[in-house]
Design an enzyme around this catalytic site. Structure first.
Site, PDB file in Angstrom:
ATOM      1  N   ARG A  24       0.594  -1.557  -0.321  1.00 13.61           N
ATOM      2  CA  ARG A  24       0.088   0.269  -0.064  1.00 13.61           C
ATOM      3  C   ARG A  24       0.727   1.267  -0.300  1.00 13.61           C
ATOM      4  O   ARG A  24       0.501   2.184   0.463  1.00 13.61           O
ATOM      5  CB  ARG A  24      -0.896   0.043   0.912  1.00 13.61           C
ATOM      6  CG  ARG A  24      -1.919  -1.166   1.133  1.00 13.61           C
ATOM      7  CD  ARG A  24      -3.085  -0.690   0.436  1.00 13.61           C
ATOM      8  NE  ARG A  24      -4.148  -1.282   0.389  1.00 13.61           N
ATOM      9  CZ  ARG A  24      -5.762  -1.684   0.972  1.00 13.61           C
ATOM     10  NH1 ARG A  24      -5.486  -0.222   1.759  1.00 13.61           N
ATOM     11  NH2 ARG A  24      -6.544  -2.504   0.669  1.00 13.61           N
ATOM     12  N   ARG A  28      -3.208   6.770   1.119  1.00 18.36           N
ATOM     13  CA  ARG A  28      -3.796   8.070   1.365  1.00 18.36           C
ATOM     14  C   ARG A  28      -3.047   8.830   2.639  1.00 18.36           C
ATOM     15  O   ARG A  28      -2.883   9.253   3.200  1.00 18.36           O
ATOM     16  CB  ARG A  28      -5.196   7.695   1.774  1.00 18.36           C
ATOM     17  CG  ARG A  28      -6.177   7.373   0.837  1.00 18.36           C
ATOM     18  CD  ARG A  28      -7.659   7.075   2.403  1.00 18.36           C
ATOM     19  NE  ARG A  28      -7.871   5.419   2.671  1.00 18.36           N
ATOM     20  CZ  ARG A  28      -8.513   5.061   2.663  1.00 18.36           C
ATOM     21  NH1 ARG A  28      -9.842   6.091   2.723  1.00 18.36           N
ATOM     22  NH2 ARG A  28      -8.053   4.073   3.184  1.00 18.36           N
ATOM     23  N   ARG A  37      -6.721  11.852  -6.176  1.00 15.51           N
ATOM     24  CA  ARG A  37      -7.745  11.243  -5.824  1.00 15.51           C
ATOM     25  C   ARG A  37      -8.329  12.393  -5.710  1.00 15.51           C
ATOM     26  O   ARG A  37      -9.659  11.828  -5.792  1.00 15.51           O
ATOM     27  CB  ARG A  37      -7.468  10.854  -4.958  1.00 15.51           C
ATOM     28  CG  ARG A  37      -8.586   9.450  -3.742  1.00 15.51           C
ATOM     29  CD  ARG A  37      -8.160   9.259  -2.518  1.00 15.51           C
ATOM     30  NE  ARG A  37      -9.532   7.892  -2.038  1.00 15.51           N
ATOM     31  CZ  ARG A  37     -10.422   8.454  -1.599  1.00 15.51           C
ATOM     32  NH1 ARG A  37     -11.230   9.678  -1.851  1.00 15.51           N
ATOM     33  NH2 ARG A  37     -10.914   7.260  -0.793  1.00 15.51           N
ATOM     34  N   ASP A  74      -6.658  -2.681  -7.063  1.00 18.89           N
ATOM     35  CA  ASP A  74      -7.437  -3.569  -6.546  1.00 18.89           C
ATOM     36  C   ASP A  74      -7.284  -4.772  -6.701  1.00 18.89           C
ATOM     37  O   ASP A  74      -8.153  -5.432  -7.602  1.00 18.89           O
ATOM     38  CB  ASP A  74      -8.728  -2.767  -5.748  1.00 18.89           C
ATOM     39  CG  ASP A  74      -9.096  -2.539  -4.012  1.00 18.89           C
ATOM     40  OD1 ASP A  74      -8.530  -2.070  -3.357  1.00 18.89           O
ATOM     41  OD2 ASP A  74      -9.863  -3.933  -4.248  1.00 18.89           O
ATOM     42  N   TYR A 148     -15.084 -11.353  -0.489  1.00 19.06           N
ATOM     43  CA  TYR A 148     -16.360 -10.664  -0.619  1.00 19.06           C
ATOM     44  C   TYR A 148     -17.337 -10.280  -1.731  1.00 19.06           C
ATOM     45  O   TYR A 148     -18.267 -10.036  -1.542  1.00 19.06           O
ATOM     46  CB  TYR A 148     -14.976  -9.610  -1.625  1.00 19.06           C
ATOM     47  CG  TYR A 148     -14.386  -8.664  -0.241  1.00 19.06           C
ATOM     48  CD1 TYR A 148     -14.439  -7.537   0.466  1.00 19.06           C
ATOM     49  CD2 TYR A 148     -13.018  -9.680  -0.610  1.00 19.06           C
ATOM     50  CE1 TYR A 148     -13.444  -6.989   1.224  1.00 19.06           C
ATOM     51  CE2 TYR A 148     -12.112  -8.655   0.571  1.00 19.06           C
ATOM     52  CZ  TYR A 148     -12.274  -7.932   1.426  1.00 19.06           C
ATOM     53  OH  TYR A 148     -11.059  -7.161   2.029  1.00 19.06           O
TER      54      TYR A 148
HETATM   55  O1  CP3 Z   1       0.729  -2.191  -2.387  1.00 13.22           O
HETATM   56  C1  CP3 Z   1      -0.618  -1.593  -3.300  1.00 13.22           C
HETATM   57  O2  CP3 Z   1      -0.261  -0.026  -2.744  1.00 13.22           O
HETATM   58  C2  CP3 Z   1      -0.930  -1.896  -4.742  1.00 13.22           C
HETATM   59  C3  CP3 Z   1      -2.164  -1.147  -4.319  1.00 13.22           C
HETATM   60  C4  CP3 Z   1      -3.604  -2.254  -3.628  1.00 13.22           C
HETATM   61  C5  CP3 Z   1      -4.710  -1.378  -2.888  1.00 13.22           C
HETATM   62  N1  CP3 Z   1      -5.318  -2.582  -2.800  1.00 13.22           N
HETATM   63  C6  CP3 Z   1      -5.144  -0.412  -2.947  1.00 13.22           C
HETATM   64  C7  CP3 Z   1      -5.856   0.219  -2.404  1.00 13.22           C
HETATM   65  C8  CP3 Z   1      -3.637  -3.436  -3.381  1.00 13.22           C
HETATM   66  C9  CP3 Z   1      -2.321  -4.707  -4.062  1.00 13.22           C
HETATM   67  C10 CP3 Z   1      -5.208  -3.610  -2.575  1.00 13.22           C
HETATM   68  C11 CP3 Z   1      -5.109  -4.896  -2.299  1.00 13.22           C
HETATM   69  C12 CP3 Z   1      -6.466  -5.250  -1.201  1.00 13.22           C
HETATM   70  N2  CP3 Z   1      -7.771  -4.815  -1.834  1.00 13.22           N
HETATM   71  C13 CP3 Z   1      -6.924  -6.631  -0.468  1.00 13.22           C
HETATM   72  C14 CP3 Z   1      -6.220  -7.564  -0.330  1.00 13.22           C
HETATM   73  C15 CP3 Z   1      -4.216  -6.333   0.719  1.00 13.22           C
HETATM   74  C16 CP3 Z   1      -5.093  -6.105   2.414  1.00 13.22           C
HETATM   75  O3  CP3 Z   1      -4.313  -5.006   2.190  1.00 13.22           O
HETATM   76  O4  CP3 Z   1      -5.458  -7.220   2.777  1.00 13.22           O
HETATM   77  C17 CP3 Z   1      -8.006  -5.650  -0.143  1.00 13.22           C
HETATM   78  C18 CP3 Z   1      -8.672  -7.264   1.045  1.00 13.22           C
HETATM   79  C19 CP3 Z   1      -8.600  -4.913  -0.762  1.00 13.22           C
HETATM   80  C20 CP3 Z   1      -9.770  -4.406  -0.671  1.00 13.22           C
HETATM   81  C21 CP3 Z   1     -10.147  -3.202   0.012  1.00 13.22           C
HETATM   82  N3  CP3 Z   1      -9.354  -1.772  -0.631  1.00 13.22           N
HETATM   83  C22 CP3 Z   1     -10.559  -3.333   1.089  1.00 13.22           C
HETATM   84  C23 CP3 Z   1     -10.899  -3.620   1.617  1.00 13.22           C
HETATM   85  C24 CP3 Z   1      -9.802  -1.524   0.327  1.00 13.22           C
HETATM   86  C25 CP3 Z   1     -10.472  -0.710   1.612  1.00 13.22           C
HETATM   87  C26 CP3 Z   1     -11.736   0.499   2.257  1.00 13.22           C
HETATM   88  C27 CP3 Z   1     -11.203   2.036   2.672  1.00 13.22           C
HETATM   89  O5  CP3 Z   1     -12.067   2.731   2.521  1.00 13.22           O
HETATM   90  O6  CP3 Z   1     -10.062   1.216   3.137  1.00 13.22           O
HETATM   91  C28 CP3 Z   1      -9.555  -1.170  -0.692  1.00 13.22           C
HETATM   92  C29 CP3 Z   1     -10.102   0.449  -0.857  1.00 13.22           C
HETATM   93  C30 CP3 Z   1      -8.086   0.590  -0.667  1.00 13.22           C
HETATM   94  N4  CP3 Z   1      -7.483  -0.402  -1.844  1.00 13.22           N
HETATM   95  C31 CP3 Z   1      -7.303   1.716  -1.017  1.00 13.22           C
HETATM   96  C32 CP3 Z   1      -6.465   1.538  -1.863  1.00 13.22           C
HETATM   97  C33 CP3 Z   1      -5.244   2.175  -1.722  1.00 13.22           C
HETATM   98  C34 CP3 Z   1      -7.759   3.024  -0.198  1.00 13.22           C
HETATM   99  C35 CP3 Z   1      -8.219   3.912  -1.215  1.00 13.22           C
HETATM  100  C36 CP3 Z   1      -8.882   4.956  -1.133  1.00 13.22           C
HETATM  101  O7  CP3 Z   1      -9.719   5.685  -0.088  1.00 13.22           O
HETATM  102  O8  CP3 Z   1      -8.524   6.205  -1.344  1.00 13.22           O
END
Ligand code: CP3
Length: 343
Positions: A24, A28, A37, A74, A148
């Site tokens: 990640r 943010r 964003r 994602d 999911y």
């Molecule tokens: O590692 C990286 O930087 C690559 C990008 C990446 C994202 N998500 C960007 C993201 C990767 C590899 C993921 C994986 C991901 N997404 C997983 C597996 C890894 C983990 O963290 O357990 C899962 C379960 C998801 C599903 C998901 N996407 C969730 C549960 C969320 C959080 C919701 C939230 O509002 O915080 C996301 C959103 C997400 N994916 C963000 C990012 C940068 C936050 C987005 C934002 O609000 O700007």
């Protein structure tokens, strides 16, 4: 010799200061991410805009000089490509509909073209990266994506999906098989567009009993590894079964991945003893030690580096970097791991 330290480690070489990236790392905690964003209107708008997603992928590379750049996307784009609607509820998290707990997989119409913007992101980033940086793609593992798809959202203990896996294993197997097939194609196309290694994220691998773990984590990941290698023999694959604990060694032996990601609950010295000799390991600083900074961070990071000194090691966190992480602490961590004076 390959100029990319991270790829050399993935090929089984041990190098002195471990190459590093952070899960990640684009996100943010970075003001430049929050600005883009806001301009684009939201997270999914960023992901589906190849130019913006490429820019976000490159932001942490420009700022910190990490050894690995991870594609900005994602894991839930695969359920989206399998035909579910995908959106994010503000302040809550992802939503998928219809939920497969009460809808048959056959009611979905696959839409693999929904993944096309991701390949556009990959080719843009590949063209822009400097020669020492390794470009990583990724996908969610079938079990985690299935949790999911079945529940329609995240859940604390994945109970609905675990019930379905016991209650209707044939229907659940069909969901897993659909994810496996889409994921092989998705990862192969990422590689064809320019990523140099891929990571399989299995965030909820820790919720399964040993026999269910064999069936729903190890077997589908092994199928992805075999299918991907059949299409891309050069593929380098990192498996990250978060929470697998004592089942990590079986995962490492049986899936065929090149390297194993450790979450922060695993003692790296234990992993060094238990995992196959010479297998590269990635991890596993506690993201909260990074928030703490200072002496706590120095002690924790040094412990990880020292424990994995005798095997190929890619330094990373044990899970994603948190939003309230101070940028100065990331800079401190880089100096600690690289042994550079700013620390
Ligand atoms: O590692 C990286 O930087 C690559 C990008 C990446 C994202 N998500 C960007 C993201 C990767 C590899 C993921 C994986 C991901 N997404 C997983 C597996 C890894 C983990 O963290 O357990 C899962 C379960 C998801 C599903 C998901 N996407 C969730 C549960 C969320 C959080 C919701 C939230 O509002 O915080 C996301 C959103 C997400 N994916 C963000 C990012 C940068 C936050 C987005 C934002 O609000 O700007």
């Amino acid at each position: 010799m390959n100029p990319k330290p991270l790829l050399r480690v993935l090929a089984g070489e041990r190098v002195d200061a471990p190459p590093m990236w952070l899960m990640r790392q684009a996100g943010r905690y970075l003001p430049e991410y929050r600005a883009l964003r806001a301009e684009k209107g939201g997270f999914l708008e960023l992901v589906s805009d190849s130019e913006a997603a490429a820019e976000v992928t490159l932001q942490p590379i420009r700022r910190f000089g990490f050894d690995g750049a991870i594609l900005f996307s994602d894991i839930l784009v695969v359920p989206h490509a399998l035909g579910q609607d995908l959106w994010f509820e503000a302040g809550e998290g992802p939503r998928l509909a219809p939920r497969l707990v009460d809808h048959a997989l056959e009611s979905l119409t696959a839409a693999p073209e929904r993944l096309d913007p991701v390949y556009g992101t990959v080719s843009r980033v590949a063209a822009a990266l400097s020669p020492q940086v390794t470009f990583l793609g990724f996908a969610g593992s079938p079990w985690t994506n299935a949790t999911y798809m079945v529940a329609g959202q995240g859940s604390r203990d994945q109970s609905e999906t675990r019930r379905m896996a016991y209650g209707d294993p044939a229907a659940f197997q069909a969901i897993i098989d659909a994810i496996v097939a889409m994921t092989i194609d998705y990862l192969a196309k990422q590689i064809e567009a320019g990523v140099e290694a891929v990571q399989l994220f299995d965030s909820w691998a820790g919720s399964l009993s040993p026999s269910q773990f064999e069936r729903w984590v190890i077997a589908p990941n092994a199928a992805i590894v075999a299918g991907l290698r059949a299409r891309c023999p050069q593929a380098r694959i990192i498996g990250f079964p978060k929470g697998a604990g004592g089942k990590l060694a079986a995962y490492a032996r049986e899936t065929g991945v090149d390297a194993i990601g450790l979450d922060e609950t695993v003692d790296p010295a234990w992993a060094h003893r238990e995992l196959p000799a010479g297998m590269p390991v990635q991890g596993n600083l506690d993201p909260l030690a990074l928030i703490a900074g200072g002496d706590e961070l120095r002690t924790a990071a040094t412990r990880v580096v020292d424990a994995l000194r005798d095997r190929p090691h890619i330094f990373n966190l044990g899970h994603g970097i948190q939003q309230d992480t101070p940028i100065a602490h990331v800079e401190q961590l880089i100096a600690i791991v690289r042994g550079t004076p700013a620390a």
